[in-house]
Design an enzyme around this catalytic site. Sequence first.
Site, PDB file in Angstrom:
ATOM      1  N   SER A 102       0.803  -1.222   0.000  1.00 25.56           N
ATOM      2  CA  SER A 102       0.000   0.000   0.000  1.00 25.56           C
ATOM      3  C   SER A 102       0.836   1.272   0.000  1.00 25.56           C
ATOM      4  O   SER A 102       0.320   2.350  -0.288  1.00 25.56           O
ATOM      5  CB  SER A 102      -0.951   0.018   1.201  1.00 25.56           C
ATOM      6  OG  SER A 102      -0.233   0.191   2.409  1.00 25.56           O
ATOM      7  N   LYS A 158       0.897   4.632   6.712  1.00 24.80           N
ATOM      8  CA  LYS A 158       0.439   5.450   5.585  1.00 24.80           C
ATOM      9  C   LYS A 158       1.160   6.796   5.646  1.00 24.80           C
ATOM     10  O   LYS A 158       1.872   7.105   6.588  1.00 24.80           O
ATOM     11  CB  LYS A 158      -1.076   5.692   5.651  1.00 24.80           C
ATOM     12  CG  LYS A 158      -1.934   4.437   5.788  1.00 24.80           C
ATOM     13  CD  LYS A 158      -1.920   3.570   4.559  1.00 24.80           C
ATOM     14  CE  LYS A 158      -2.781   2.318   4.776  1.00 24.80           C
ATOM     15  NZ  LYS A 158      -2.668   1.365   3.641  1.00 24.80           N
TER      16      LYS A 158
END
Length: 225
Positions: free
Chosen positions: A38, A92
């Site tokens: 991701s 993230k």
Amino acid sequence: MDKWKKWMSGNRGFIVFLMLFGVFRTAIADWNPVPTGSMRPSILEGDVVFVNRLAYDLKLPLTNVVLAHLGDPQRGDIVTFTSPADGKRLIKRLVALPGDVVEMRNKQLLINGEHADYKLLDEASEPMGNGTVLPVLHLTEKLDGDQRSIQWLPDLTEAADFGPEKVPAGQYLMLGDNRDNSADSRYIGFIPRKELIGRAERILVSANILDNWMPRLARFGKSLY
């Protein structure tokens, strides 16, 4: 009971070591294996990143209780945090701060009405871990003086649009650099500060877990900024 006391006495040093190790990992610094893509191209599957737990808050060891604020999260930080959706630890990029108005249209980011500037770096093929590969685009995304490398999947034309939304006080918007393959704030919502664990700063070690498990020596010690 006597056997237990004898074992405790004989292993006192090891027990103290485990306690100090637990304090270190939960209050000062940590390392985080990354199992998904991701955050490609910045972080790859099989990277183990160093996380500075003192970047933002001093917390009571082995708890989530904040004792003192040590610094403010900044746009562009790569952050580990606890997902409000399922309690899992995620990594993230922090893209928007409290008070920012955020919008995404056709994969392109807008913050406070300003469009990000995109520049194509290259086209590549990327392994998916199941014997298949997908074409990808690597780009730079620059906005308000902050620049990072991101990734798009050109064959995925249905963009995950959202906004405009204002980031609430005390919360942050997180996006994966792999914009078309990331369960981030577009799906799990804004992230409260209390859920932040620390700032990822460097890749410690890395192995190609999607193929031959060979070490990727060129990534050892690589800075994430």
